[in-house]
Write a protein that holds these residues in place. Sequence first.
Motif, mmCIF file in Angstrom:
data_model
loop_
_atom_site.group_PDB
_atom_site.id
_atom_site.type_symbol
_atom_site.label_atom_id
_atom_site.label_comp_id
_atom_site.label_asym_id
_atom_site.label_seq_id
_atom_site.Cartn_x
_atom_site.Cartn_y
_atom_site.Cartn_z
ATOM 1 N N ASP A 1 -1.257 -49.944 10.266
ATOM 2 C CA ASP A 1 -2.294 -50.960 10.057
ATOM 3 C C ASP A 1 -1.684 -52.285 9.618
ATOM 4 O OD1 ASP A 1 -4.362 -49.242 10.755
ATOM 5 O OD2 ASP A 1 -4.878 -48.742 8.673
ATOM 6 N N ILE A 2 -0.737 -52.234 8.707
ATOM 7 C CA ILE A 2 -0.084 -53.461 8.228
ATOM 8 C C ILE A 2 0.729 -54.096 9.360
ATOM 9 C CG2 ILE A 2 1.671 -54.361 6.652
ATOM 10 C CD1 ILE A 2 0.528 -52.357 4.565
ATOM 11 N N TYR A 3 1.399 -53.285 10.160
ATOM 12 C CA TYR A 3 2.124 -53.822 11.310
ATOM 13 C C TYR A 3 1.157 -54.572 12.227
ATOM 14 C CZ TYR A 3 4.945 -54.221 15.499
ATOM 15 O OH TYR A 3 5.619 -54.734 16.580
ATOM 16 N N SER B 1 -0.883 -38.364 8.069
ATOM 17 C CA SER B 1 -0.328 -39.112 6.946
ATOM 18 C C SER B 1 -1.042 -40.450 6.726
ATOM 19 C CB SER B 1 1.161 -39.375 7.201
ATOM 20 O OG SER B 1 1.665 -40.311 6.276
ATOM 21 N N ILE B 2 -1.657 -40.609 5.566
ATOM 22 C CA ILE B 2 -2.304 -41.880 5.242
ATOM 23 C C ILE B 2 -1.251 -42.973 5.083
ATOM 24 C CG2 ILE B 2 -2.408 -41.403 2.749
ATOM 25 C CD1 ILE B 2 -5.018 -43.363 4.778
ATOM 26 N N GLU B 3 -0.070 -42.624 4.613
ATOM 27 C CA GLU B 3 1.000 -43.609 4.469
ATOM 28 C C GLU B 3 1.403 -44.183 5.827
ATOM 29 O OE1 GLU B 3 1.072 -40.598 2.993
ATOM 30 O OE2 GLU B 3 1.104 -41.050 0.843
ATOM 31 N N LYS B 4 1.506 -43.321 6.844
ATOM 32 C CA LYS B 4 1.862 -43.796 8.188
ATOM 33 C C LYS B 4 0.734 -44.658 8.764
ATOM 34 C CE LYS B 4 5.323 -42.841 10.191
ATOM 35 N NZ LYS B 4 6.530 -43.689 10.212
ATOM 36 N N GLU C 1 -10.803 -46.084 -3.413
ATOM 37 C CA GLU C 1 -10.474 -46.102 -4.845
ATOM 38 C C GLU C 1 -9.223 -45.276 -5.145
ATOM 39 O OE1 GLU C 1 -11.790 -47.983 -7.295
ATOM 40 O OE2 GLU C 1 -12.839 -48.901 -5.603
ATOM 41 N N LYS C 2 -9.107 -44.144 -4.504
ATOM 42 C CA LYS C 2 -7.961 -43.252 -4.713
ATOM 43 C C LYS C 2 -6.674 -43.864 -4.157
ATOM 44 C CE LYS C 2 -6.828 -38.407 -3.695
ATOM 45 N NZ LYS C 2 -5.589 -38.186 -3.213
ATOM 46 N N PHE C 3 -6.715 -44.330 -2.920
ATOM 47 C CA PHE C 3 -5.508 -44.806 -2.250
ATOM 48 C C PHE C 3 -5.014 -46.140 -2.779
ATOM 49 C CE2 PHE C 3 -7.027 -42.280 1.667
ATOM 50 C CZ PHE C 3 -6.456 -41.119 1.164
ATOM 51 N N LYS C 4 -5.919 -46.994 -3.269
ATOM 52 C CA LYS C 4 -5.454 -48.300 -3.742
ATOM 53 C C LYS C 4 -4.543 -48.159 -4.956
ATOM 54 C CE LYS C 4 -9.218 -49.887 -6.716
ATOM 55 N NZ LYS C 4 -10.321 -50.848 -6.821
ATOM 56 N N GLU C 5 -4.672 -47.060 -5.669
ATOM 57 C CA GLU C 5 -3.809 -46.801 -6.821
ATOM 58 C C GLU C 5 -2.528 -46.063 -6.426
ATOM 59 O OE1 GLU C 5 -4.583 -48.096 -9.715
ATOM 60 O OE2 GLU C 5 -6.528 -48.778 -8.958
ATOM 61 N N GLU C 6 -2.584 -45.304 -5.344
ATOM 62 C CA GLU C 6 -1.478 -44.423 -4.970
ATOM 63 C C GLU C 6 -0.546 -44.972 -3.892
ATOM 64 O OE1 GLU C 6 -3.265 -40.770 -3.678
ATOM 65 O OE2 GLU C 6 -4.157 -40.365 -5.639
ATOM 66 N N ILE C 7 -1.058 -45.825 -3.002
ATOM 67 C CA ILE C 7 -0.286 -46.238 -1.830
ATOM 68 C C ILE C 7 -0.012 -47.741 -1.881
ATOM 69 C CG2 ILE C 7 -0.253 -46.356 0.684
ATOM 70 C CD1 ILE C 7 -2.142 -43.906 0.615
ATOM 71 N N PRO C 8 1.274 -48.101 -1.955
ATOM 72 C CA PRO C 8 1.607 -49.530 -1.968
ATOM 73 C C PRO C 8 1.048 -50.242 -0.734
ATOM 74 C CG PRO C 8 3.546 -48.182 -2.423
ATOM 75 C CD PRO C 8 2.443 -47.242 -2.010
ATOM 76 N N LYS C 9 0.551 -51.425 -0.923
ATOM 77 C CA LYS C 9 0.006 -52.283 0.145
ATOM 78 C C LYS C 9 -1.265 -51.735 0.790
ATOM 79 C CE LYS C 9 4.255 -54.556 1.598
ATOM 80 N NZ LYS C 9 5.051 -54.899 2.785
ATOM 81 N N TYR C 10 -1.871 -50.711 0.222
ATOM 82 C CA TYR C 10 -3.073 -50.133 0.837
ATOM 83 C C TYR C 10 -4.171 -51.173 1.028
ATOM 84 C CZ TYR C 10 -7.258 -47.462 1.690
ATOM 85 O OH TYR C 10 -8.423 -46.998 2.244
#
Length: 130
Positions: free
Chosen positions: A100-102, A92-95, A59-68
Amino acid sequence: MQVDEEEKTEWTTKDDPRKTKFGTFIRKTSIDELPQLFNVLKGDMSLIGPRPERPFFVEKFKEEIPKYMVKHQVRPGITGWAQVNGWRGDTSIEKRIEYDIYYIENWNFLFDIKIVILTLVKGFINKNAY
């Protein structure tokens, strides 16, 4: 870990006072991942794929991190591209999302084999697992 209401909303960190010595050992050696094999057998998880997060963090990351939320389009895994590249635990959650997307965008059978081999070669011991 010791039972603590805060456990639901905080990362486990290196000097986390909630950790027990036995808990630290099973996290460092990834023994705590063995029960996930039942989820793989049930079909809820895969051996390889993006690691799932606790619902609070989703819930937190879907609002904060693009493409989460892209990582939620595939079955979660016990190990993945982010984990074999060191993005596990208090990192880093962003990394992690980037890796994950890669993985999702470049998936193929040989990529999964590479991740399995890297998981075995690098071992199950992880310096970022608290």
